[in-house]
Design an enzyme around this catalytic site. Structure first.
Site, PDB file in Angstrom:
ATOM      1  N   ASP A   1       5.071 -27.909  -4.001  1.00  0.00           N
ATOM      2  CA  ASP A   1       5.492 -26.609  -3.490  1.00  0.00           C
ATOM      3  C   ASP A   1       6.621 -26.097  -4.373  1.00  0.00           C
ATOM      4  O   ASP A   1       7.371 -26.888  -4.951  1.00  0.00           O
ATOM      5  CB  ASP A   1       5.947 -26.678  -2.030  1.00  0.00           C
TER       6      ASP A   1
ATOM      7  N   PHE B   1       0.546 -25.925  -2.826  1.00  0.00           N
ATOM      8  CA  PHE B   1       1.137 -24.981  -1.872  1.00  0.00           C
ATOM      9  C   PHE B   1       1.260 -25.694  -0.512  1.00  0.00           C
ATOM     10  O   PHE B   1       0.713 -25.260   0.492  1.00  0.00           O
ATOM     11  CB  PHE B   1       0.274 -23.719  -1.724  1.00  0.00           C
TER      12      PHE B   1
ATOM     13  N   ASP C   1      -3.902 -23.895  -0.939  1.00  0.00           N
ATOM     14  CA  ASP C   1      -3.614 -23.038   0.228  1.00  0.00           C
ATOM     15  C   ASP C   1      -2.455 -22.101  -0.117  1.00  0.00           C
ATOM     16  O   ASP C   1      -1.364 -22.225   0.446  1.00  0.00           O
ATOM     17  CB  ASP C   1      -3.280 -23.920   1.445  1.00  0.00           C
TER      18      ASP C   1
ATOM     19  N   CYS D   1      -5.606 -16.412   2.470  1.00  0.00           N
ATOM     20  CA  CYS D   1      -5.171 -15.820   3.741  1.00  0.00           C
ATOM     21  C   CYS D   1      -4.860 -14.333   3.571  1.00  0.00           C
ATOM     22  O   CYS D   1      -4.174 -13.745   4.392  1.00  0.00           O
ATOM     23  CB  CYS D   1      -3.976 -16.579   4.321  1.00  0.00           C
TER      24      CYS D   1
END
Ligand code: SAH
Length: 386
Positions: A241, A220, A289, A329
């Site tokens: 990605d 990511f 991430d 997150c």
């Protein structure tokens, strides 16, 4: 002044330090969307001033509690304080967050600095109406060459506000070059994710770099945030990605930063981790991430399953003595929940790991104590013991 009356539970929330009141705790409204209002308790006592929205599930966001007046002077003073706080951090970067909403007592306002340029977001009706005051103050305090409003997030739609990207001051070039430590990025402020870059990971990238060695896998990667810095310590480096545009950016950034050995490829991390496991690959440094898997409470179970899956697979690919830098997150997934997922992933992959560091979003994204919503980014650095 326009006024909104709240329930006893609403008043209690404010008294316990939380700046939000939900729709169910609003009893009476004598105000229009976007007004700065007097917030009145059930026994007709004035509690403070707030931004009011007539569309949001969170109609009230407190600006002041007690007698302090929420006027333009207060907004200017808070902007000044927010900027002084960042100056005191001596951040080794030309891009960082200047204002982090509730964490700077400026609810629903985001201001990011990218070199000589500022990017702003006003995410509620009330903050949208205050923008002329905010922009005037930012021009006076920071003298930017340009200010761009990245008012395209979906939440603006939910607030009944127009979603648009517009230059509010000066000019904004097609791309801006910024530096984070030794790494330079070319940023498209109009079209990049968030306001251009993931500024909240700056300190975690630097922490992770301390442990980076051997073969690196950055999952990511977006524009190569972790990879570009960590590849300086790793003779072999790969970044993944799902977005072709992101991969093109990683390649361009790798060239700009003389880390030509960084290989970027377009793939779905979920598939790729499985493929690498089947191929018997091993890495000494892995970064996970992902985007926020839990955008709301209803998606928490699926999000936890997703976090478990990628962490389990990554641990299986990790060499003994290697490090996994793993992030969430999603503010709907608490630190405890995330830690429990990592525990399960460690057990199920038969990989004993220690917690080397437990980290969060950078200090320019301050967490307001008592407001869990402001603590959204968790980052664990794990070491595979054997
Ligand atoms: N690590 C980056 C930020 C990551 S943002 C940094 O430090 O700057 C999350 C990224 O994950 C986005 O670029 C998005 O395109 C990518 N992404 C989302 N789902 C993915 C998937 N299933 N596989 C691979 N990449 C994915």
């Amino acid at each position: 002044m326009p006024a909104v009356t709240v329930s006893a539970r609403g008043e209690q929330r404010i008294r316990s330090g939380h700046p939000w009141i939900y729709r169910t705790d609003v009893v009476d409204v004598d105000a229009a969307g976007g007004d700065v209002v007097d917030v009145i308790g059930p026994r007709h006592r004035r509690i403070g001033h707030a931004l009011f929205s007539d569309r949001s599930q969170i109609p009230i966001r407190m600006l002041t509690v007690g007698d302090a007046i929420a006027d333009d002077t207060l907004i200017r003073a808070r902007l000044e304080r927010a900027m002084a706080m960042r100056a005191s951090l001596h951040i080794d970067a030309t891009a960082y967050r200047l204002v982090h909403g509730e964490g700077d007592l400026l609810p629903s306002l985001v201001v990011d600095r990218y070199g000589d340029y500022l990017v702003v977001q006003a995410l509620t009706q009330g903050m949208d109406r205050l923008m002329p005051v905010v922009i005037e103050a930012l021009v006076a305090l920071a003298a930017p060459a340009g200010i761009l409003a990245r008012n395209d997030p979906k939440v603006r739609g939910l607030e009944g506000l127009e979603q648009k990207v517009e230059v509010l001051h000066g000019t904004i070039p097609e791309s801006v070059v910024v530096r984070e430590g030794p790494v330079e990025y070319d940023v498209d402020l109009r079209r990049g994710q968030k306001t251009g870059l993931f500024l909240d990971q700056r300190e975690n990238r630097h922490a992770a770099a301390q442990y980076a060695r051997g073969r690196l896998l950055d999952c990511f990667s977006y524009h190569g945030g972790f990879a570009l810095l960590l590849a300086r310590h790793c003779p072999e480096a790969e970044a993944i990605d799902i977005s072709a545009d992101a991969v093109a950016r990683i390649r361009a950034n790798a060239e700009r930063n003389n880390v030509g050995h960084l290989q970027a490829r377009e793939a779905n991390v979920f598939d790729e981790l499985r493929r690498l496991e089947r191929a018997g690959s091993r890495y000494d440094t892995i970064v996970l991430d992902p985007p926020a898997f839990a955008k709301n409470k209803a998606s928490i179970p699926n999000a936890l399953a997703g976090y478990k899956e990628i962490n389990l697979r990554a641990l299986r690919l990790l060499s003994p003595g290697g490090h996994l830098v793993t992030c969430s997150c999603s503010y709907n997934v608490s630190e405890e929940m995330f830690a429990a997922v990592l525990h399960e992933a460690s057990v199920d992959s038969h990989t004993p790991v220690t917690i080397v560091e437990k980290r969060m979003q950078g200090r320019d994204h301050p967490v307001l104590v008592g407001v869990p919503e402001t603590y959204y980014l968790k980052c664990f650095i794990l070491r595979r013991v054997e």
